[in-house]
Design an enzyme around this catalytic site. Structure first.
Site, PDB file in Angstrom:
ATOM      1  NE  ARG A  78      17.558   3.919  -7.632  1.00  9.78           N
ATOM      2  CZ  ARG A  78      18.833   3.902  -7.217  1.00  9.78           C
ATOM      3  NH1 ARG A  78      19.175   3.178  -6.157  1.00  9.78           N
ATOM      4  NH2 ARG A  78      19.761   4.581  -7.863  1.00  9.78           N
ATOM      5  CE1 TYR A 131      -3.507 -10.684  -9.103  1.00  9.68           C
ATOM      6  CE2 TYR A 131      -1.170 -10.614  -9.603  1.00  9.68           C
ATOM      7  CZ  TYR A 131      -2.443 -10.118  -9.773  1.00  9.68           C
ATOM      8  OH  TYR A 131      -2.651  -9.063 -10.623  1.00  9.68           O
ATOM      9  CG  ASP A 203      -1.220 -11.161  -1.747  1.00 12.51           C
ATOM     10  OD1 ASP A 203      -1.969 -10.289  -1.270  1.00 12.51           O
ATOM     11  OD2 ASP A 203      -0.905 -11.206  -2.948  1.00 12.51           O
ATOM     12  CE  LYS A 228      -5.465  -5.264  -7.423  1.00  6.82           C
ATOM     13  NZ  LYS A 228      -4.849  -6.550  -7.077  1.00  6.82           N
TER      14      LYS A 228
HETATM   15  C1  LIG Z   1      -3.770  -7.295  -7.556  1.00 12.28           C
HETATM   16  C2  LIG Z   1      -3.112  -8.312  -6.733  1.00 12.28           C
HETATM   17  C3  LIG Z   1      -1.725  -8.475  -6.757  1.00 12.28           C
HETATM   18  C4  LIG Z   1      -0.840  -7.675  -7.676  1.00 12.28           C
HETATM   19  O1  LIG Z   1      -0.862  -6.325  -7.351  1.00 12.28           O
HETATM   20  P1  LIG Z   1      -0.514  -5.176  -8.427  1.00 12.28           P
HETATM   21  O2  LIG Z   1      -0.639  -3.933  -7.633  1.00 12.28           O
HETATM   22  O3  LIG Z   1      -1.519  -5.302  -9.528  1.00 12.28           O
HETATM   23  O4  LIG Z   1       0.858  -5.456  -8.907  1.00 12.28           O
HETATM   24  C5  LIG Z   1      -1.172  -9.430  -5.943  1.00 12.28           C
HETATM   25  N1  LIG Z   1      -1.923 -10.190  -5.129  1.00 12.28           N
HETATM   26  C6  LIG Z   1      -3.257 -10.061  -5.076  1.00 12.28           C
HETATM   27  C7  LIG Z   1      -4.029 -10.936  -4.163  1.00 12.28           C
HETATM   28  C8  LIG Z   1      -3.893  -9.128  -5.872  1.00 12.28           C
HETATM   29  O5  LIG Z   1      -5.211  -9.014  -5.833  1.00 12.28           O
END
Ligand SMILES: *Cc1c(COP(=O)(O)O)cnc(C)c1O
Length: 420
Positions: A78, A131, A203, A228
């Protein structure tokens, strides 16, 4: 000095982030080489998956060297793992950050980062075009701990500035956003944040470091859902936060307690996926541009939302702060909900699935999944029409995807005529 005013506690020794000359190298080179030593373990060209939960100490002196004298080494899963370290360094070098932390998901990165930055009595500002889960966490969950949150309309910089209070710790936003790909002006953000001495968190999942590097624009922390584009193969969940060493160190300390660490196998897949990162994003940028132009000229399409198009409301900001516009194109088709469903059901190559950034092209229909609400009115209040489609390009040949969209549009329109 603790940047988040938390009482300082001794932190476990951390292996230093390695930056050498790497930041002068190109993105493709960094994507393949950054974070790894020239000398390879067992001469293996690939990074080993160090599948272990713990690390052994030779003897009691070795233990003391670690605990008492801060020797850099691994202790327990961890608290760090060699495969994780490679992934973390690679991402940091791609983003141009001093350091970074990896998480089991993008949401884990977001929540852990936010909880590091605030304490009871603090306040944060977030833009409304964010999000869903992030917005929910900030505006609902944080209240339990006496943390205030003001949600401001995306793009209203005056409202943003007005929302800042004496106890505001940071501004959180996204760019580009889902599903309309709105772009946040990072120059304005920096100006406001500087003036009021608050931190900024972006983000940047929809952009990737190939297309946008918010740290260069003075943003303090950049978050990615590695699920992504970064991992890029629709096969893992992961998240990351990147920024300067001090802040990242504080987030890491909390992360080690929260425990949402990315396991070594996922770290390997991320390292592997990142090798083709620049290639993939270049292809996705190009395919999205081509698809956006095609859709914009299509008689069955009402409107196309793509920041690379001059018709996009934030095209100028995008042009100024981005090197590419990403692989997601959103468009509104002519007709009604039934037409949108027929369109989805006529697709032969694109998959109907949430997410984006992977090698397979995915399509979502926000009205019936991400922004699903019982009534049409509730959906429209969210700004989501029944005919809105989000196309997330993979790395297939763009012409094949375009042909699939075209046949599905035509087929669904023919079926509509027959019904009349
Ligand atoms: C998918 C996404 C998230 C969340 O990510 P996870 O890996 O699904 O937890 C947060 N912000 C944006 C802009 C996203 O596209």
């Amino acid at each position: 000095m603790s940047e988040t005013r938390k009482p300082k506690r001794r932190r476990p020794a951390q292996l230093p982030a390695r930056r050498d000359r790497a930041d002068k190298r190109g993105m493709s080179t960094r994507a393949i080489h950054a974070g790894e030593d020239r000398e390879r373990y067992a001469d293996s060209i690939t990074t080993p998956i160090v599948q272990t939960s713990t690390f052994v100490f030779k003897d009691s002196r070795e233990v003391e060297a670690y605990t008492k004298h801060g020797k850099a080494r691994f202790e327990y899963g961890r608290y760090g793992n060699p495969t994780e370290l490679v992934a973390q360094r690679r991402l940091a070098e791609l983003e141009g950050a001093e350091d970074g932390v990896l998480f089991t998901s993008g949401m884990s990165a977001i929540t852990t980062t936010i909880l590091t930055l605030v304490r009871s009595g603090d306040h944060l500002v977030i833009t409304d075009d964010a999000y869903n889960k992030t917005l929910e966490f900030c505006s609902e969950y944080l209240q339990r701990f006496g943390i205030g949150c003001t949600v401001v309309p995306f793009g209203d910089y005056r409202a943003l500035e007005r929302a800042i209070q004496r106890n505001t710790r940071f501004i959180f936003s996204e760019s580009p956003t889902n599903p309309y790909l709105n772009i946040f002006d990072l120059v304005k953000l920096k100006k406001i944040a500087r003036k009021h001495k608050v931190l900024t968190v972006i983000d940047s999942t929809f952009a990737t470091p190939l297309n946008q590097r918010p740290l260069e624009w003075g943003v303090d922390l950049v978050i990615h859902s590695c699920t992504k584009y970064l991992a890029g193969h629709n096969d893992i969940l992961g998240g990351a936060v990147l920024g300067r060493a001090g802040l990242i160190g504080e987030i890491r300390a909390l992360h080690r307690g929260f425990g949402g660490v990315l396991d070594p196998h996922c770290c390997y897949l991320l390292v592997r996926g990142l090798k083709t990162f620049a290639l993939r994003i270049e292809r996705q940028n190009a395919s999205a541009m081509k698809a956006a132009r095609f859709l914009e000229g299509h008689p069955l399409v009402k409107k196309v939302y793509y920041p690379g198009l001059a018709s996009h409301r934030h095209h100028d900001i995008a042009k100024a702060q981005m090197d590419g516009y990403g692989g997601v194109v959103t468009f509104d088709i002519k007709g009604d909900l039934a037409m949108a469903k027929r369109f989805l059901d006529s697709l032969k190559l694109c998959f109907i699935a949430p997410s984006f950034g992977g090698v397979e092209t995915l399509i979502t229909h926000p009205a019936t999944i991400t922004y699903y609400r019982e009534t049409r009115r509730a959906r429209y209040e969210l700004g989501i029409t029944d005919t809105l489609i989000r196309l997330a390009l993979g790395v297939e040949d763009a012409d094949d995807i375009i042909a699939d969209l075209d046949q599905a549009l035509k087929r669904s329109a023919r079926a509509r005529k027959r019904k009349k």
